[in-house]
Design a protein around this motif. Sequence first.
Motif: not given
Length: 118
Positions: A29, A31-32, A36-37, A49
């Motif tokens: 995935c 994601c920053d 949300d992770v 990230t």
Amino acid sequence: MKISTMKDLLDAEVLCCEENLGRHVYSACGCDLMSDVLAYVKDQAVLLTGLVNPQVIRTAEMMDMVCIVFVRSKLPTEEMLNLAKDSGIVIMQTKKRLYEACGILYSNGLVGNKAKNE
């Protein structure tokens, strides 16, 4: 996909736990937002990230991830590398942007989440 293959595809530099490059990963995935992770990511082995803080390592530990790729030439601190070493998490960095890095991995067979009924 082997982590070593990811390294080559992303032209990445290994910063930590090079001895684990032979491990296989099956999903990833990008994601920053670590919240949300934690909320949406299931069965992920790799996190891509641009966020550089110790919470990234802690989140990866909690989610049983085996590799973190920092994009946009971001470099983790020594504290972060030490945390990753303690957990055996491979840390890499690439010059590629998040979108490009995710696209390269996806187009080479590394997928994201799959719904249970797929």
